[in-house]
Design a protein around this motif. Structure first.
Motif, PDB file in Angstrom:
ATOM      1  N   TYR A   1       8.158  -4.998  -6.682  1.00 19.90           N
ATOM      2  CA  TYR A   1       7.088  -5.435  -5.793  1.00 19.90           C
ATOM      3  C   TYR A   1       6.641  -4.292  -4.895  1.00 19.90           C
ATOM      4  CZ  TYR A   1       5.041  -7.263  -1.538  1.00 19.90           C
ATOM      5  OH  TYR A   1       4.222  -7.448  -0.470  1.00 19.90           O
ATOM      6  N   LEU A   2       7.618  -3.595  -4.295  1.00 17.40           N
ATOM      7  CA  LEU A   2       7.269  -2.510  -3.359  1.00 17.40           C
ATOM      8  C   LEU A   2       6.454  -1.434  -4.059  1.00 17.40           C
ATOM      9  CD1 LEU A   2      10.591  -2.135  -1.338  1.00 17.40           C
ATOM     10  CD2 LEU A   2       8.420  -3.118  -0.574  1.00 17.40           C
ATOM     11  N   VAL A   3       6.877  -1.061  -5.284  1.00 19.36           N
ATOM     12  CA  VAL A   3       6.156  -0.028  -6.018  1.00 19.36           C
ATOM     13  C   VAL A   3       4.745  -0.502  -6.336  1.00 19.36           C
ATOM     14  CG1 VAL A   3       6.082   1.253  -8.190  1.00 19.36           C
ATOM     15  CG2 VAL A   3       8.243   0.951  -6.999  1.00 19.36           C
ATOM     16  N   TYR A   4       4.646  -1.747  -6.801  1.00 16.63           N
ATOM     17  CA  TYR A   4       3.331  -2.279  -7.158  1.00 16.63           C
ATOM     18  C   TYR A   4       2.431  -2.324  -5.930  1.00 16.63           C
ATOM     19  CZ  TYR A   4      -0.192  -5.482  -8.980  1.00 16.63           C
ATOM     20  OH  TYR A   4      -1.364  -6.050  -9.372  1.00 16.63           O
ATOM     21  N   PHE A   5       2.993  -2.818  -4.825  1.00 18.09           N
ATOM     22  CA  PHE A   5       2.214  -2.966  -3.603  1.00 18.09           C
ATOM     23  C   PHE A   5       1.734  -1.606  -3.094  1.00 18.09           C
ATOM     24  CE2 PHE A   5       1.700  -3.663   0.975  1.00 18.09           C
ATOM     25  CZ  PHE A   5       0.853  -4.756   0.940  1.00 18.09           C
ATOM     26  N   ALA A   6       2.590  -0.592  -3.219  1.00 21.70           N
ATOM     27  CA  ALA A   6       2.243   0.727  -2.681  1.00 21.70           C
ATOM     28  C   ALA A   6       1.183   1.417  -3.522  1.00 21.70           C
ATOM     29  CB  ALA A   6       3.499   1.587  -2.597  1.00 21.70           C
ATOM     30  N   THR A   7       1.155   1.127  -4.838  1.00 22.25           N
ATOM     31  CA  THR A   7       0.269   1.910  -5.706  1.00 22.25           C
ATOM     32  C   THR A   7      -0.927   1.139  -6.235  1.00 22.25           C
ATOM     33  OG1 THR A   7       1.762   1.384  -7.509  1.00 22.25           O
ATOM     34  CG2 THR A   7       2.013   3.550  -6.494  1.00 22.25           C
ATOM     35  N   LYS A   8      -1.019  -0.165  -5.931  1.00 26.13           N
ATOM     36  CA  LYS A   8      -2.094  -0.928  -6.587  1.00 26.13           C
ATOM     37  C   LYS A   8      -3.482  -0.529  -6.094  1.00 26.13           C
ATOM     38  CE  LYS A   8      -2.255  -5.048  -3.714  1.00 26.13           C
ATOM     39  NZ  LYS A   8      -1.862  -6.426  -3.575  1.00 26.13           N
ATOM     40  N   ARG A   9      -3.563   0.081  -4.905  1.00 26.17           N
ATOM     41  CA  ARG A   9      -4.864   0.552  -4.414  1.00 26.17           C
ATOM     42  C   ARG A   9      -5.455   1.595  -5.351  1.00 26.17           C
ATOM     43  NH1 ARG A   9      -3.917  -0.325   1.195  1.00 26.17           N
ATOM     44  NH2 ARG A   9      -3.724  -2.583   1.203  1.00 26.17           N
ATOM     45  N   ILE A  10      -4.558   2.457  -5.903  1.00 21.83           N
ATOM     46  CA  ILE A  10      -5.037   3.546  -6.753  1.00 21.83           C
ATOM     47  C   ILE A  10      -5.593   2.964  -8.047  1.00 21.83           C
ATOM     48  CG2 ILE A  10      -4.424   5.773  -7.788  1.00 21.83           C
ATOM     49  CD1 ILE A  10      -1.901   5.680  -5.959  1.00 21.83           C
ATOM     50  N   ASN A  11      -4.771   2.171  -8.713  1.00 20.17           N
ATOM     51  CA  ASN A  11      -5.174   1.644 -10.010  1.00 20.17           C
ATOM     52  C   ASN A  11      -4.154   0.582 -10.400  1.00 20.17           C
ATOM     53  OD1 ASN A  11      -5.481   1.177 -12.753  1.00 20.17           O
ATOM     54  ND2 ASN A  11      -6.093   3.280 -13.193  1.00 20.17           N
ATOM     55  N   THR A  12      -4.594  -0.624 -10.758  1.00 22.79           N
ATOM     56  CA  THR A  12      -3.617  -1.689 -11.008  1.00 22.79           C
ATOM     57  C   THR A  12      -2.807  -1.444 -12.276  1.00 22.79           C
ATOM     58  OG1 THR A  12      -5.413  -2.970 -11.970  1.00 22.79           O
ATOM     59  CG2 THR A  12      -4.725  -3.581  -9.753  1.00 22.79           C
ATOM     60  N   VAL A  13      -3.431  -0.819 -13.293  1.00 24.02           N
ATOM     61  CA  VAL A  13      -2.681  -0.555 -14.518  1.00 24.02           C
ATOM     62  C   VAL A  13      -1.556   0.423 -14.229  1.00 24.02           C
ATOM     63  CG1 VAL A  13      -2.782   0.384 -16.851  1.00 24.02           C
ATOM     64  CG2 VAL A  13      -4.641  -1.034 -16.006  1.00 24.02           C
ATOM     65  N   LEU A  14      -1.886   1.476 -13.511  1.00 22.42           N
ATOM     66  CA  LEU A  14      -0.877   2.464 -13.135  1.00 22.42           C
ATOM     67  C   LEU A  14       0.219   1.802 -12.306  1.00 22.42           C
ATOM     68  CD1 LEU A  14      -0.166   5.579 -12.961  1.00 22.42           C
ATOM     69  CD2 LEU A  14      -1.155   5.443 -10.674  1.00 22.42           C
ATOM     70  N   ALA A  15      -0.197   0.919 -11.394  1.00 19.54           N
ATOM     71  CA  ALA A  15       0.776   0.236 -10.546  1.00 19.54           C
ATOM     72  C   ALA A  15       1.738  -0.588 -11.379  1.00 19.54           C
ATOM     73  CB  ALA A  15       0.048  -0.638  -9.530  1.00 19.54           C
ATOM     74  N   CYS A  16       1.210  -1.265 -12.415  1.00 11.95           N
ATOM     75  CA  CYS A  16       2.082  -2.062 -13.281  1.00 11.95           C
ATOM     76  C   CYS A  16       3.057  -1.175 -14.047  1.00 11.95           C
ATOM     77  CB  CYS A  16       1.258  -2.853 -14.296  1.00 11.95           C
ATOM     78  SG  CYS A  16       0.323  -4.178 -13.560  1.00 11.95           S
ATOM     79  N   VAL A  17       2.527  -0.057 -14.580  1.00  9.19           N
ATOM     80  CA  VAL A  17       3.391   0.858 -15.327  1.00  9.19           C
ATOM     81  C   VAL A  17       4.527   1.338 -14.427  1.00  9.19           C
ATOM     82  CG1 VAL A  17       3.501   3.123 -16.415  1.00  9.19           C
ATOM     83  CG2 VAL A  17       1.594   1.617 -16.908  1.00  9.19           C
ATOM     84  N   LEU A  18       4.167   1.768 -13.226  1.00 14.62           N
ATOM     85  CA  LEU A  18       5.183   2.290 -12.312  1.00 14.62           C
ATOM     86  C   LEU A  18       6.164   1.206 -11.902  1.00 14.62           C
ATOM     87  CD1 LEU A  18       3.156   4.698 -10.004  1.00 14.62           C
ATOM     88  CD2 LEU A  18       4.846   5.273 -11.741  1.00 14.62           C
ATOM     89  N   ALA A  19       5.641   0.009 -11.601  1.00 13.08           N
ATOM     90  CA  ALA A  19       6.528  -1.083 -11.183  1.00 13.08           C
ATOM     91  C   ALA A  19       7.514  -1.411 -12.296  1.00 13.08           C
ATOM     92  CB  ALA A  19       5.710  -2.315 -10.820  1.00 13.08           C
ATOM     93  N   GLY A  20       7.021  -1.476 -13.551  1.00 13.44           N
ATOM     94  CA  GLY A  20       7.897  -1.767 -14.683  1.00 13.44           C
ATOM     95  C   GLY A  20       8.946  -0.692 -14.855  1.00 13.44           C
ATOM     96  N   ALA A  21       8.494   0.570 -14.818  1.00 11.07           N
ATOM     97  CA  ALA A  21       9.414   1.677 -15.065  1.00 11.07           C
ATOM     98  C   ALA A  21      10.464   1.775 -13.959  1.00 11.07           C
ATOM     99  CB  ALA A  21       8.630   2.980 -15.180  1.00 11.07           C
ATOM    100  N   ILE A  22      10.010   1.726 -12.707  1.00  9.10           N
ATOM    101  CA  ILE A  22      10.961   1.922 -11.606  1.00  9.10           C
ATOM    102  C   ILE A  22      11.842   0.689 -11.423  1.00  9.10           C
ATOM    103  CG2 ILE A  22      11.168   2.427  -9.145  1.00  9.10           C
ATOM    104  CD1 ILE A  22       8.672   4.141  -9.432  1.00  9.10           C
ATOM    105  N   GLY A  23      11.287  -0.504 -11.688  1.00 12.44           N
ATOM    106  CA  GLY A  23      12.114  -1.705 -11.648  1.00 12.44           C
ATOM    107  C   GLY A  23      13.232  -1.616 -12.669  1.00 12.44           C
ATOM    108  N   SER A  24      12.888  -1.127 -13.865  1.00  5.60           N
ATOM    109  CA  SER A  24      13.875  -0.981 -14.927  1.00  5.60           C
ATOM    110  C   SER A  24      14.913   0.067 -14.552  1.00  5.60           C
ATOM    111  CB  SER A  24      13.153  -0.577 -16.205  1.00  5.60           C
ATOM    112  OG  SER A  24      14.043  -0.458 -17.251  1.00  5.60           O
TER     113      SER A  24
END
Lengths: 275, 175
Positions: B95-118
């Motif tokens: 959530y934190l990763v997604y929330f921090a990066t979703k302003r830039i681009n939601t697709v990127l935010a999802c990729v990062l959230a998935g990767a860092i969550g994992s």
């Protein structure tokens, strides 16, 4: 692919034996005590006692032994691999080497560690499965709610959390059926799930996962509407048609569990850890 | 503290998927390593964090942890410090990763959230397993690379696909 066949968690086998009729709180507490004790078992003797106890419960509740254990089946290969893993990789300072192969050494400590940890897995599994097999989801909920009441005073939303757990348990079988349909539909379209290397196998999961999640979220939206339409508010001030009662059988079985736990603690303390 | 009906239901259903992936072994992808499989069971937890916020991520993570403790898939999960504790963080971190990066681009935010969550799952679980003495440090590190990286890639891809797919069917006020 029979996905639902081996699922025993969350399944309730109705019955009228004394184990089935116990107050759910008694059963949950007993299971919790046993599980906590399991974490401290480091030798073989307590497991022997434990299996006798579980066997007695199985006999009393008249659950087919084969059925209680069939949920273990999909787990066995992984368990076997991890056992080998422990055998070769666990090392202590002073331990006898059983045999060595290439750069790997099978040590005595590794053997015991592998055995004990696998046993712990088996017993954890059987204990929880026995609990859900003999207790319906409704009484499990009532029991958990009543046991967690003290935490609600601190401000934790216990009713809601229990509700979440209930939804999870209830939906496992529903989603399993849906999953089975999806898998069969994809197989009919020519997807061979058991062939290919790691990458190909992973790729084949995408056409299964997407419909599964979308379907699950559609169900979730429907359930939200249904619950809101019935003004679900987390059960504050809710009364129960059947109130839980702690009867004489509960007293006896609690005493039996406590006596057994004491015996278990005694054996655990008496025999020092094997590794 | 209050939980809305939406949060209760979504956590429950995601919890059901976690349990389902666990009991059917569908959540384990066979890979040629000693442990034999990479997991994707943590993906519902990441989704919970991304779609519904940290509370749902936390609850789904707790169900994941509880389940893998009570019906362990690997021996060292029979210890709540290895199975339950690390899983509480997956959804929250996602959530934190997604929330921090979703302003830039939601697709990127999802990729990062998935990767860092994992990554959170891999590092914390193997870290705890090493600390509690179930695995030697060298084995943990190599397992981390062998499993962690494929898991991260799969989690990143699946998170994007699933988040985009699910957002399409959800009521419009969620955006």
């Amino acid at each position: 692919m029979e996905l639902t066949k081996n699922i025993t968690l969350g399944v309730y086998l109705p019955g009228s034996t004394s184990i089935h009729r116990l107050d759910p709180r008694t059963k949950i507490l007993a299971a919790a005590i046993l599980i906590i004790l399991l974490l401290f078992v480091r030798t073989y003797e307590p497991y022997l006692l434990f299996s006798l106890f579980l066997f007695a419960v199985v006999l009393l509740s008249r659950i087919p032994v084969g059925y209680a254990l069939c949920g273990l089946k999909p787990m066995l290969p992984v368990l076997a691999i991890m056992w080998v893993f422990q055998l070769f990789l666990f090392k202590t300072e002073d331990t006898a080497v059983l045999f060595s192969w290439w750069i790997f050494e099978a040590t005595e400590a590794g053997l015991h560690m592998g055995n004990l940890i696998s046993l712990r897995v088996l017993f954890l599994f059987t204990t929880t499965t026995l609990l859900t097999l003999t207790t319906s989801v409704v009484s499990l909920t009532d029991g958990l709610e009543s046991l967690l009441k003290p935490l609600a005073k601190v401000g934790l939303p216990t009713q809601e959390l229990v509700m979440t757990l209930v939804i999870a348990l209830r939906f496992v079988l529903i989603l399993a059926e849906e999953l089975e349909k999806i898998v069969k539909a994809q197989m009919a379209r020519g997807v061979a799930f058991d062939r290919g290397n790691f990458l190909q196998k992973t790729k084949k999961l995408f056409p299964v996962f997407l419909p599964l999640f979308i379907g699950a979220f559609k169900r979730a939206e429907e359930l939200i509407v249904a619950m809101e339409a019935r003004s679900y508010t987390g059960g504050r001030g809710r009364t129960k048609m059947k109130t839980l009662r702690f009867g004489r059988v509960d007293l006896y079985s609690t005493l039996a569990t406590l006596a057994f736990s004491a015996l278990l603690v005694f054996t655990i303390l008496r025999s020092g850890p094997l590794y | 503290m209050n939980l809305s009906v939406r949060k209760i239901v979504i956590s429950g259903i995601l919890g059901a998927i976690v349990i389902l992936l666990g009991v059917t072994r569908l959540g384990f992808i066979p890979v040629p390593t000693p442990a034999g499989h990479a997991t994707i069971i943590h993906i519902p937890v990441i989704l919970g964090g991304v779609l519904e916020g940290p509370v749902v991520g936390l609850i789904t993570g707790a169900i994941f942890g509880l389940f893998s403790f009570l019906q362990p898939g690997a021996p060292f999960f029979a210890d709540p410090l290895v199975s339950v504790f690390p899983r509480l963080f997956i959804g929250v971190v996602a959530y934190l990763v997604y929330f921090a990066t979703k302003r830039i681009n939601t697709v990127l935010a999802c990729v990062l959230a998935g990767a860092i969550g994992s990554l959170t799952n891999t590092v914390l679980v193997l870290g705890m397993a090493t600390w509690r003495g179930y695995l030697p440090a060298e084995v943990s590190i190599s397992l981390g690379f062998l499993h962690g990286i494929p898991e991260m890639v799969v989690a990143a891809i699946l998170t994007v696909i699933l988040v985009k797919g699910i957002q399409r069917i959800r009521p419009a006020e969620e955006k």
